[in-house]
Design an enzyme around this catalytic site. Structure first.
Site, PDB file in Angstrom:
ATOM      1  N   ARG A  10       0.847  -1.187   0.000  1.00 15.58           N
ATOM      2  CA  ARG A  10       0.000   0.000   0.000  1.00 15.58           C
ATOM      3  C   ARG A  10       0.889   1.246   0.000  1.00 15.58           C
ATOM      4  NH1 ARG A  10      -2.957  -0.286   5.271  1.00 15.58           N
ATOM      5  NH2 ARG A  10      -3.930   1.614   4.505  1.00 15.58           N
ATOM      6  N   ASP A  81      -4.157  -7.314   9.369  1.00 13.64           N
ATOM      7  CA  ASP A  81      -5.102  -6.976   8.302  1.00 13.64           C
ATOM      8  C   ASP A  81      -5.393  -8.145   7.373  1.00 13.64           C
ATOM      9  OD1 ASP A  81      -5.127  -4.407   9.268  1.00 13.64           O
ATOM     10  OD2 ASP A  81      -3.727  -3.629   7.776  1.00 13.64           O
ATOM     11  N   ARG A 128     -12.748  -3.605  18.582  1.00 13.58           N
ATOM     12  CA  ARG A 128     -12.110  -4.167  19.781  1.00 13.58           C
ATOM     13  C   ARG A 128     -11.659  -3.059  20.714  1.00 13.58           C
ATOM     14  NH1 ARG A 128      -6.991  -4.017  20.976  1.00 13.58           N
ATOM     15  NH2 ARG A 128      -6.384  -3.647  18.818  1.00 13.58           N
ATOM     16  N   ARG A 146     -10.812   7.291  10.671  1.00 12.50           N
ATOM     17  CA  ARG A 146     -10.010   6.649   9.641  1.00 12.50           C
ATOM     18  C   ARG A 146      -8.842   7.557   9.344  1.00 12.50           C
ATOM     19  NH1 ARG A 146     -12.003   3.339   5.890  1.00 12.50           N
ATOM     20  NH2 ARG A 146      -9.783   3.089   5.478  1.00 12.50           N
ATOM     21  N   GLY A 147      -7.924   7.083   8.507  1.00 17.59           N
ATOM     22  CA  GLY A 147      -6.787   7.897   8.102  1.00 17.59           C
ATOM     23  C   GLY A 147      -5.471   7.319   8.573  1.00 17.59           C
ATOM     24  N   VAL A 149      -1.465   7.420  10.199  1.00 22.19           N
ATOM     25  CA  VAL A 149      -1.008   7.743  11.545  1.00 22.19           C
ATOM     26  C   VAL A 149      -0.921   9.245  11.765  1.00 22.19           C
ATOM     27  CG1 VAL A 149       0.965   7.589  13.127  1.00 22.19           C
ATOM     28  CG2 VAL A 149       0.199   5.553  11.887  1.00 22.19           C
ATOM     29  N   THR A 151      -2.511  11.659  10.270  1.00 23.75           N
ATOM     30  CA  THR A 151      -3.855  12.236  10.304  1.00 23.75           C
ATOM     31  C   THR A 151      -4.490  12.035  11.670  1.00 23.75           C
ATOM     32  OG1 THR A 151      -4.191  11.880   7.937  1.00 23.75           O
ATOM     33  CG2 THR A 151      -6.163  12.112   9.290  1.00 23.75           C
ATOM     34  N   ARG A 152      -4.314  10.876  12.231  1.00 25.74           N
ATOM     35  CA  ARG A 152      -4.908  10.577  13.537  1.00 25.74           C
ATOM     36  C   ARG A 152      -4.213  11.362  14.654  1.00 25.74           C
ATOM     37  NH1 ARG A 152      -7.134   4.389  13.357  1.00 25.74           N
ATOM     38  NH2 ARG A 152      -7.541   4.319  11.120  1.00 25.74           N
TER      39      ARG A 152
END
Length: 328
Positions: A10, A81, A128, A146-147, A149, A151-152
């Site tokens: 990715r 994943d 979880r 979402r997004g 690392v 972005t978070r």
């Protein structure tokens, strides 16, 4: 001339960092040239919650399709994943050594989870983690995010959120451990099966002996036990399930916990199994006689351990607690 291997991944900063590490290690150990190619997945383009678009398997499908089509020789996944079901024509070629499998809390002022103010807003994309957060802080407002690392992390530094929960492994690989306010103990907060580990997939018919040199048997066996829990529970990668395996000497110990979605209830089970001598052999020696036999026996014991724990959890009512399937 050394041969060239093409690895697909990715395009996120974390995925590229992880794949770059694998590429560098393959070149260092074997001398092969490695080319990295980026594949865009549905999980990268959609902003919908993971559970609504089919779980974290959406990150793997496009990569696997590229591998089957011959567009690359290998793909690198975050192992958490990767769906547990086998993919036709592909094999798990290697599982390198695992990074820190714990979850980490990031806050603006270095506060721990217990120290966050009442009603604090905490971001995560994992059911979880939602359940675990609410089990400890039922007053918190947990927000689906979402997004990547960065972005978070920006949602915390900007004040949009009071905190986020991320995998310590990803923060380590990106050099962002300085942002962590608290690490969660695996004994109290088991993480996703396979968290912290990477999976290298190859085509079944291909011979890539170089992968044996980056195989880490203890990690592979631990992951096999954790993923067997998911498989036997017929649960997806986003189910509210934590599983943590560890090897001490020749003993593999596995703990698995199933949570209700709101964190109000949980069921857990722990068990151990003795592994055969020689299971830890890696590299080219792992393919020889007794070492290969011990490795296969250890894998089977690990899968059996995970399956047994899953069946115990189902017997205790885990299926109703988290709307899981029954083992088949």
């Amino acid at each position: 001339m050394p041969r060239t291997l093409t690895i697909a991944t990715r395009g996120s900063a974390l995925a590229l960092a992880q794949t770059g590490m694998i590429a560098a290690e393959l070149t260092r150990l074997t001398g092969v040239n490695v080319v990295i190619t980026v594949v865009t997945t549905e999980g990268d383009t959609s902003r919908a919650s993971l559970s609504s678009i089919g779980g974290t398997g959406v990150f793997a499908s496009a990569l696997r399709a590229a591998l089957v089509a011959g567009e690359c020789d290998l793909v690198v996944h975050s192992l958490k994943d990767l769906p547990t079901a086998a993919y036709p024509g592909l094999v798990l070629g290697a599982v390198p050594g695992r990074e820190d499998p714990r979850d980490a809390l990031i806050t603006r002022d270095g506060l721990t989870l217990a120290e966050l103010p009442e009603g604090a807003t905490i971001g995560t994309g994992s059911p979880r983690r939602v359940a675990q957060l609410l089990s400890l802080r039922p007053d918190a407002t947990v927000v689906d995010i979402r997004g990547n690392v960065d972005t978070r992390l920006a949602k915390v530094s900007s004040g949009e959120l009071d905190a986020v929960v991320l995998a310590a492994a990803g923060l380590t690989r990106l050099g962002r451990l300085d942002a962590v306010s608290e690490f969660f103990d695996l004994a109290l907060w088991p993480t996703a099966p396979g968290q912290g580990a990477l999976a290298i997939e190859a085509r079944e018919e291909d011979s890539i002996p170089e992968l044996a040199l980056i195989q880490h048997p203890a990690t592979r066996i631990s992951i096999a036990a954790e993923r067997a829990v998911l498989a036997a529970l017929e649960a997806g990668c986003t189910a509210p399930i934590g599983a943590s395996a560890a090897i001490d000497g020749d003993t593999l110990t596995l703990t698995a916990v199933v949570y209700s979605a709101d964190g109000s209830s949980e069921l857990g089970s722990t068990n151990s199994v003795k592994l055969p001598a020689g299971f830890f052999v890696s590299g080219a020696a792992a393919d020889s006689g007794a070492a290969a036999e011990s490795g296969a026996e250890a894998d089977a014991l690990a899968v059996g351990l995970g399956t047994d724990i899953a069946l115990q959890l189902l017997s205790d009512g885990a299926g109703e607690l988290a709307e899981l399937g029954a083992a088949s």
